[in-house]
Enzyme design. Structure first.
Site, PDB file in Angstrom:
ATOM      1  N   ARG A  15      39.259  47.368  34.667  1.00 45.35           N
ATOM      2  CA  ARG A  15      39.337  47.150  36.382  1.00 45.35           C
ATOM      3  C   ARG A  15      39.875  48.269  36.935  1.00 45.35           C
ATOM      4  O   ARG A  15      40.997  48.805  36.514  1.00 45.35           O
ATOM      5  CB  ARG A  15      39.577  45.705  37.022  1.00 45.35           C
ATOM      6  CG  ARG A  15      38.661  44.713  36.330  1.00 45.35           C
ATOM      7  CD  ARG A  15      39.400  43.378  36.681  1.00 45.35           C
ATOM      8  NE  ARG A  15      40.718  42.973  36.081  1.00 45.35           N
ATOM      9  CZ  ARG A  15      41.278  41.951  36.136  1.00 45.35           C
ATOM     10  NH1 ARG A  15      40.961  40.951  37.117  1.00 45.35           N
ATOM     11  NH2 ARG A  15      42.331  41.592  35.544  1.00 45.35           N
ATOM     12  N   TYR A  93      47.621  41.643  42.207  1.00 43.25           N
ATOM     13  CA  TYR A  93      47.936  40.320  41.723  1.00 43.25           C
ATOM     14  C   TYR A  93      49.404  40.494  41.032  1.00 43.25           C
ATOM     15  O   TYR A  93      49.623  41.191  40.262  1.00 43.25           O
ATOM     16  CB  TYR A  93      46.965  40.019  40.480  1.00 43.25           C
ATOM     17  CG  TYR A  93      45.602  39.534  41.022  1.00 43.25           C
ATOM     18  CD1 TYR A  93      45.203  38.376  41.902  1.00 43.25           C
ATOM     19  CD2 TYR A  93      44.663  40.335  40.629  1.00 43.25           C
ATOM     20  CE1 TYR A  93      44.178  37.929  42.322  1.00 43.25           C
ATOM     21  CE2 TYR A  93      43.320  40.048  41.096  1.00 43.25           C
ATOM     22  CZ  TYR A  93      43.116  38.616  41.700  1.00 43.25           C
ATOM     23  OH  TYR A  93      41.835  38.442  42.197  1.00 43.25           O
TER      24      TYR A  93
END
Length: 362
Positions: A15, A93
């Site tokens: 990603r 995150y």
């Protein structure tokens, strides 16, 4: 503002923090965006797409040394620690509760750590939701795969067959992960049980699935009873910012059927199974007492195109707020951005995180 997007280097993580469409929005708003070479290649976004969107393609060191705000997908790993500069901001995150080492690095360098997983708006976690949805939908599929006998599983076909019962799946947690896992499992015909501490979410599950999914409260007794007959267990528990509580102990594994599969989606925050430890896509499973454990800490990374598009859709509005307001003003005056704040000026500012690491909050 100068915004930097490095290439993710966690194992099998494809990603990227921002799509070219997101870059275009930021550049049009007057910001400078630095993209590391090949950062988006794994998600199907070549460097040329980013150049057309207005970004500069640079190397990793330039991304970190020049940027005021670093936008990532996953938490930094040790190879990246020395790249951060004093009082830089990081939006990603973070999952700091089980990661004291990274927390101490951010504190030492006075990095403003803004975590997707703790950003709260109207009582929900909008930046965690898209990846939780994908991980939840993946979980029953991964578990079904590892039920195959040659993979170490029990040899039970999760969907069952004519005249043969399907697998029983027990889902611990009724949030976004649990709800999506239940949707996939029930649609595949599995005997599906969702357990949750609060009854309000269980009522919503009952309404949503119209009786096709059994709901039970989370207690030591109900967990002990349900896991004995389970073929699959999905760990889907979340306490924002804090370490996940242990719901299944090592001793309890001995009561489970040999060849059963555990998928602990909560492993990012420490996991809700005592025997869970983070694994990677290239080495995703291990066995403890004959129970297969799948504990990949970046499950959505297996489907990077879908995941990157979904993530940017969710995060871009907040990146734009931080860039427009400036880091200091955004974290001090915007309550939504402040809810995502984990570390600031060398202090922990998230109470749940401080309690999990037994450190003082600022």
């Amino acid at each position: 503002m100068i915004i930097g997007v490095p290439r993710e280097i966690k194992i099998e993580e494809f990603r990227v923090g921002i799509t070219p469409f997101g870059v275009q929005d930021l550049v049009q708003a007057g910001h400078r965006v630095l993209i590391e070479t090949n950062a988006g290649a794994g998600s199907g976004f070549p460097d040329g797409d980013y150049r057309k969107a207005g970004s500069e393609i640079v190397d990793k060191k330039q991304v970190f040394s020049l940027s005021e705000l670093i936008v990532k997908v996953k938490e930094p790993i040790p190879q990246e620690y020395d790249l951060f500069t004093e009082e830089q901001a990081l939006f990603t995150y973070l999952h700091l509760a089980p990661n004291r080492e990274l927390t101490e690095v951010l504190l030492k360098k006075k990095v403003t750590g803004i975590g997707y997983e703790t950003l709260t708006k109207d009582g929900i976690l909008p930046l965690l939701a898209p990846m939780s949805e994908i991980a939840g939908r993946m979980a029953p599929l991964m578990a079904a795969h590892y039920l195959q006998k040659f993979k170490g599983g029990s040899g039970i076909l999760a969907t069952g067959a004519s005249g043969v019962k399907p697998a029983k799946i027990v889902i611990l947690g009724a949030g976004v992960v649990g709800t999506n896992a239940a949707r996939v499992a029930s649609n595949l015909g599995m005997e599906t049980v969702v357990m949750n501490k609060g009854t309000e979410r269980l009522q919503k599950i009952d309404e949503m699935f119209m009786g096709r999914v059994e709901t039970l409260p989370v207690t030591a007794q109900t967990i002990a009873e349900e896991i004995r007959a389970a073929d699959i267990i999905i760990g889907a528990v979340l306490i924002p910012g804090a370490r996940t509580p242990i719901l299944i102990t090592r001793q309890m594994l001995g009561t489970m059927k040999t060849g059963s599969v555990i998928v602990d989606v909560a492993v990012d925050q420490g996991g809700c199974i005592e025997t869970s430890r983070p694994t990677t896509h290239d080495d995703p499973v291990y066995a403890v007492d004959g129970i297969i454990h799948y504990c990949v800490a970046n499950m959505p990374g297996a489907y990077p195109r879908t995941s990157t598009l979904a993530l940017t859709n969710a995060t871009l509005p907040y990146v734009k707020i931080i860039a427009a307001e400036g880091i200091r003003k955004a974290v001090q005056t915007d309550p939504i951005i402040r809810s995502a704040l984990n570390t600031y000026h060398g202090k922990i500012v998230n109470k749940a995180l401080a309690e999990s690491l037994r450190l003082t909050s600022g």
